[in-house]
Scaffold this motif. Structure first.
Motif, PDB file in Angstrom:
ATOM      1  N   THR A  35      44.954  -4.191  42.764  1.00  0.00           N
ATOM      2  CA  THR A  35      45.090  -3.884  41.348  1.00  0.00           C
ATOM      3  C   THR A  35      46.365  -4.531  40.831  1.00  0.00           C
ATOM      4  O   THR A  35      47.418  -4.400  41.448  1.00  0.00           O
ATOM      5  CB  THR A  35      45.142  -2.358  41.114  1.00  0.00           C
ATOM      6  N   HIS A  37      49.529  -5.048  38.354  1.00  0.00           N
ATOM      7  CA  HIS A  37      50.441  -4.281  37.507  1.00  0.00           C
ATOM      8  C   HIS A  37      51.515  -5.227  36.999  1.00  0.00           C
ATOM      9  O   HIS A  37      51.941  -6.138  37.725  1.00  0.00           O
ATOM     10  CB  HIS A  37      51.087  -3.136  38.286  1.00  0.00           C
ATOM     11  N   ASP A  58      53.891  -0.091  45.933  1.00  0.00           N
ATOM     12  CA  ASP A  58      53.953   0.018  44.475  1.00  0.00           C
ATOM     13  C   ASP A  58      55.371   0.269  43.970  1.00  0.00           C
ATOM     14  O   ASP A  58      55.578   0.836  42.909  1.00  0.00           O
ATOM     15  CB  ASP A  58      53.002   1.111  43.975  1.00  0.00           C
ATOM     16  N   ARG A  72      53.362   0.919  39.193  1.00  0.00           N
ATOM     17  CA  ARG A  72      52.165   1.408  38.502  1.00  0.00           C
ATOM     18  C   ARG A  72      52.511   2.052  37.151  1.00  0.00           C
ATOM     19  O   ARG A  72      51.786   1.905  36.187  1.00  0.00           O
ATOM     20  CB  ARG A  72      51.423   2.424  39.357  1.00  0.00           C
TER      21      ARG A  72
END
Length: 107
Positions: A35, A37, A58, A72
């Motif tokens: 994902t 970010h 993250d 995030r």
């Protein structure tokens, strides 16, 4: 909303990052477990560039004074910074990685 094309999304594998220059911001884009970010690339404590810091999962740690942030959410996790990072929307469209040219509104 305006978007900037950063190239093919597949070239930024999980765990990798890039720094993109937008019209008004420098943005750190990180692939966290598949994902994408994006946060402003400047530490709010003293303006250190986060792209040169340690990125683990993250989290990013500023290389200047050790402030730590969640990629995030932009949330500051460790001082000396006390201000969260600006976040930018990221999307993949037709295999291209796109980032919004302006930060997200606060949640």
């Amino acid at each position: 909303m305006d978007w900037q094309d950063l190239g093919e999304a597949r070239t930024l594998a999980p765990g990798e990052h890039l720094v993109a220059g937008l019209p008004d911001y420098s943005v750190l884009v990180v692939n966290v477990d598949g994902t994408f970010h994006a946060v402003e690339n400047l530490c709010p404590h003293d303006g250190g560039e986060l792209g040169g810091g340690l990125i683990e999962g993250d989290r990013v740690t500023c290389p200047r004074h050790g402030a730590c942030f969640n990629l995030r959410t932009g949330e500051v996790l460790k001082p000396p910074a006390f201000e969260d990072l600006l976040r930018f929307e990221v999307r993949v469209e037709n295999g291209r990685l796109l980032v919004a040219t302006q930060p997200k509104a606060s949640d």
